[in-house]
Design a protein around this motif. Structure first.
Motif, PDB file in Angstrom:
ATOM      1  N   GLN A  62     -40.823 -23.115  33.004  1.00 23.58           N
ATOM      2  CA  GLN A  62     -41.924 -23.920  33.932  1.00 23.58           C
ATOM      3  C   GLN A  62     -42.156 -25.371  33.481  1.00 23.58           C
ATOM      4  O   GLN A  62     -41.540 -25.908  34.339  1.00 23.58           O
ATOM      5  CB  GLN A  62     -43.266 -23.134  32.853  1.00 23.58           C
ATOM      6  N   LEU A  63     -41.605 -25.525  32.258  1.00 23.47           N
ATOM      7  CA  LEU A  63     -40.992 -27.072  31.780  1.00 23.47           C
ATOM      8  C   LEU A  63     -40.071 -27.323  32.462  1.00 23.47           C
ATOM      9  O   LEU A  63     -39.693 -28.673  32.999  1.00 23.47           O
ATOM     10  CB  LEU A  63     -40.948 -27.348  30.671  1.00 23.47           C
ATOM     11  N   ALA A  64     -38.687 -26.978  32.154  1.00 19.42           N
ATOM     12  CA  ALA A  64     -37.327 -27.125  33.293  1.00 19.42           C
ATOM     13  C   ALA A  64     -37.321 -27.065  34.815  1.00 19.42           C
ATOM     14  O   ALA A  64     -36.501 -28.175  35.273  1.00 19.42           O
ATOM     15  CB  ALA A  64     -36.148 -25.825  33.275  1.00 19.42           C
ATOM     16  N   THR A  65     -38.545 -26.664  35.387  1.00 20.51           N
ATOM     17  CA  THR A  65     -38.622 -26.365  36.829  1.00 20.51           C
ATOM     18  C   THR A  65     -39.912 -27.499  37.563  1.00 20.51           C
ATOM     19  O   THR A  65     -39.669 -27.457  38.556  1.00 20.51           O
ATOM     20  CB  THR A  65     -38.602 -24.503  37.752  1.00 20.51           C
ATOM     21  N   SER A  66     -40.435 -27.851  36.818  1.00 20.60           N
ATOM     22  CA  SER A  66     -41.806 -28.452  37.019  1.00 20.60           C
ATOM     23  C   SER A  66     -41.073 -29.207  37.975  1.00 20.60           C
ATOM     24  O   SER A  66     -42.094 -29.849  39.119  1.00 20.60           O
ATOM     25  CB  SER A  66     -42.455 -29.219  35.757  1.00 20.60           C
ATOM     26  N   LEU A  67     -39.975 -30.372  37.896  1.00 17.99           N
ATOM     27  CA  LEU A  67     -40.145 -31.740  38.421  1.00 17.99           C
ATOM     28  C   LEU A  67     -39.347 -31.738  39.391  1.00 17.99           C
ATOM     29  O   LEU A  67     -39.246 -32.100  40.473  1.00 17.99           O
ATOM     30  CB  LEU A  67     -39.188 -32.502  37.183  1.00 17.99           C
ATOM     31  N   THR A  68     -37.823 -30.538  39.458  1.00 21.60           N
ATOM     32  CA  THR A  68     -37.186 -29.932  40.608  1.00 21.60           C
ATOM     33  C   THR A  68     -37.343 -29.198  41.640  1.00 21.60           C
ATOM     34  O   THR A  68     -37.180 -29.400  42.751  1.00 21.60           O
ATOM     35  CB  THR A  68     -35.877 -29.845  39.542  1.00 21.60           C
ATOM     36  N   THR A  73     -42.576 -23.402  39.951  1.00 27.12           N
ATOM     37  CA  THR A  73     -43.488 -23.312  38.782  1.00 27.12           C
ATOM     38  C   THR A  73     -45.145 -22.572  39.284  1.00 27.12           C
ATOM     39  O   THR A  73     -45.487 -22.195  38.456  1.00 27.12           O
ATOM     40  CB  THR A  73     -43.543 -25.296  38.688  1.00 27.12           C
ATOM     41  N   HIS A  74     -45.528 -22.810  39.729  1.00 32.99           N
ATOM     42  CA  HIS A  74     -46.437 -21.546  40.183  1.00 32.99           C
ATOM     43  C   HIS A  74     -46.479 -20.550  40.036  1.00 32.99           C
ATOM     44  O   HIS A  74     -47.110 -19.144  39.288  1.00 32.99           O
ATOM     45  CB  HIS A  74     -47.350 -21.988  41.657  1.00 32.99           C
ATOM     46  N   ILE A  75     -45.220 -19.594  40.303  1.00 35.85           N
ATOM     47  CA  ILE A  75     -44.529 -18.088  40.446  1.00 35.85           C
ATOM     48  C   ILE A  75     -44.241 -18.157  38.639  1.00 35.85           C
ATOM     49  O   ILE A  75     -44.694 -16.801  37.829  1.00 35.85           O
ATOM     50  CB  ILE A  75     -43.481 -17.739  41.075  1.00 35.85           C
ATOM     51  N   VAL A  76     -43.560 -18.726  38.353  1.00 39.38           N
ATOM     52  CA  VAL A  76     -43.025 -19.151  36.382  1.00 39.38           C
ATOM     53  C   VAL A  76     -44.913 -18.956  36.115  1.00 39.38           C
ATOM     54  O   VAL A  76     -44.684 -18.528  34.771  1.00 39.38           O
ATOM     55  CB  VAL A  76     -42.079 -19.830  36.725  1.00 39.38           C
TER      56      VAL A  76
END
Length: 174
Positions: A62-68, A73-76
């Motif tokens: 989630q932290l890794a994909t929150s910006l890209t 992020t919502h699914i994670v």
């Protein structure tokens, strides 16, 4: 297997058969209950470990994909919440059900029954047959309800271990 040996004395054969019919059956039951409780404990522990670990991995994702990838992020986040709730529920179930205590209580009872067999064989030569069977039966009665963890705890703190028998053998052996 000792019962079938040709040089096994008759009193020992009779005692081994009697122990097999009485003590061993109780031990098999207690051992099966202990193994069943241990397996329940292992399952709960594995589910808690894997779901907790997966929740941590999902938090990192989630932290890794929150910006890209904001849509991922919502699914994670939902998956992470599900795994955290699963881990928490399993830990609560384990704490409330006290599976570990049930397992230790049954294991303790099984081991005390196993020890009884060897103590009974030691005392076999100190009593006549009827006295010996009464002694073993009394010991079995004392161990009937000893699968409770609180009784195990009390036993471990209060009871003294019985020493080796210093009684002289009453049987005439050749």
């Amino acid at each position: 297997p000792e019962v079938g040996l040709p040089d096994c004395p008759l009193p020992l054969q009779n005692a081994l058969r009697w122990l097999s019919d009485n003590v061993e059956k109780e031990w098999i039951l207690a051992d099966a209950q202990a193994l069943r409780s241990q397996e329940h404990h292992r399952r709960l522990a594995r589910i808690a470990i894997f779901s907790g670990t997966f929740a941590i991995v999902l938090a990192i994702v989630q932290l890794a994909t929150s910006l890209t990838f904001p849509s991922v992020t919502h699914i994670v986040l939902r998956l992470e919440a599900i795994t955290v709730i699963t881990a928490l529920c399993v830990v609560i179930i384990g704490a409330v059900a006290k599976v570990d205590r049930r397992w230790l209580g049954h294991r303790h009872r099984a081991e005390r029954l196993r020890m009884l067999k060897f103590r009974a064989l030691e005392k076999l030569w100190c009593f006549d047959d009827q006295e010996w069977e009464q002694w073993v039966a009394a010991q079995l009665r004392d161990l009937q309800g000893n699968a409770s963890f609180h009784l195990v705890e009390k036993w471990s703190e209060e009871e003294d271990v019985e020493g080796a028998s210093s009684e002289a053998a009453k049987r005439d052996l050749d």
